[in-house]
Design an enzyme around this catalytic site. Structure first.
Site, PDB file in Angstrom:
ATOM      1  N   TYR A  49      36.824  41.731  36.861  1.00  0.00           N
ATOM      2  CA  TYR A  49      37.079  40.654  37.833  1.00  0.00           C
ATOM      3  C   TYR A  49      36.209  40.843  39.082  1.00  0.00           C
ATOM      4  CZ  TYR A  49      41.629  40.073  35.356  1.00  0.00           C
ATOM      5  OH  TYR A  49      42.631  39.903  34.436  1.00  0.00           O
ATOM      6  N   HIS A 107      40.049  46.341  28.344  1.00  0.00           N
ATOM      7  CA  HIS A 107      40.139  44.900  28.622  1.00  0.00           C
ATOM      8  C   HIS A 107      39.919  44.022  27.382  1.00  0.00           C
ATOM      9  CE1 HIS A 107      39.315  41.930  32.166  1.00  0.00           C
ATOM     10  NE2 HIS A 107      39.992  41.342  31.203  1.00  0.00           N
TER      11      HIS A 107
END
Ligand code: A2P
Length: 282
Positions: A49, A107
């Site tokens: 992110y 992730h």
């Protein structure tokens, strides 16, 4: 805030504040600080992110003791493989400006996954990470990786909301005591979901908004949710769900909304190619 128990006996706040797609130019800092002020004690970020440093600054500046805040971050694909993952973990610790991360996930399910998992396991032994987990893992992918894991993941973070209930995956995860975490718990603002007749009628009954009904349903299902909002009223409202309870019948009426079709398919080779190509550093 209510907590759930993980399979390693540690506690996790049932709702976390998600900072996916909030930028790192101070916006994530402001949003995280506002969330902590509103009462959130669980922040969900990721190396991918690119906003871990804003989260770290907000946690520091909040004045709240670090031990009272649960921080989740995630290793990006570019840092998979044993050696790279060790560096990736150090980079997350540095960006978050913390001695330990409460929960660290792989992730995405591609590349040298088990090499990266081994580095996460070692970081647990070293005390740098308290709990480790997986994300975007389907039943097939679980069967592919599970035998190479020494430490059982505590969570699997996947797309989950009333339209996407992951019923088969939940069954397999339950058998392994791996708790689901919901990304896109509100369908990413999907109007069909937020304006669904059943959900709106429950919102009227309990004097709550549609988002709160969905988040309450997710909580009663035993799933951790990570709603995102940059609107202060909704941000506050999304954790104000512990003063009412949906009946068994109401729970079932929402359970019947499942379409069985997630918007994201981790097994689609096009997703693998696209995500493997995303670079977050040189
Ligand atoms: P906003 O930031 O303006 O509140 P998800 O968490 O599933 O990704 O959904 C996030 C989206 O849902 C954002 O667009 C957010 O907009 C919106 N949202 C967040 N909380 C609520 C709520 N309680 N009711 C309706 N929409 C919400």
């Amino acid at each position: 805030m209510k907590n759930f128990k993980l399979n390693n006996q540690k506690s996790i706040p049932a709702i976390g504040f998600g900072v996916f797609m909030i930028s790192n130019n101070g916006q994530t800092y402001d949003a995280t600080l506002a969330a902590l002020k509103a009462g959130y004690r669980h922040i969900d970020t990721a190396a991918g992110y690119m906003n871990e440093s804003d989260v770290g600054k907000a946690v520091k500046d909040s004045g709240i003791d670090r031990s009272e805040i649960f921080i989740t971050s995630k290793l990006w694909l570019q840092d998979y493989g044993y050696e790279n993952a060790k560096k990736g973990i150090e980079n997350s610790l540095k960006a978050l400006d913390t001695d330990y991360i409460d929960l660290y996930l792989l992730h995405q399910p591609y590349g040298d996954y088990l090499g990266a998992w081994k580095a996460l396991e070692e970081a647990v032994e070293e005390g740098k990470i308290k709990s480790i987990g997986i994300s975007n893992i389907t039943v097939n992918l679980w069967n592919k990786f599970k035998d190479g894991m020494k430490i059982m993941p505590v969570v699997n973070q996947v797309e989950f909301n009333p339209f996407t209930q992951q019923k088969e995956l939940r069954k397999v995860m339950n058998e392994n005591q791996i708790r689901l975490e919901a990304w896109y718990p509100l369908g990413h603002g999907n109007k069909d979901l937020l304006e669904n007749e059943i959900i709106v009628s429950l919102a009227n009954k309990y004097n709550k908004n549609a988002g709160q009904i969905i988040l309450r349903w997710i909580y009663q299902e035993g799933v951790i949710s990570l709603p995102k909002s940059t609107n202060p009223t909704r941000m506050q409202g999304n954790i104000d769900i512990f003063d009412f309870e949906l009946t068994e019948e109401e729970m079932k009426s929402i359970k019947d909304l499942d379409t069985g079709k997630p918007t994201h398919d981790p097994e689609d080779p096009a997703n693998e190619t696209r995500l493997m190509g995303l670079k977050i550093h040189d």
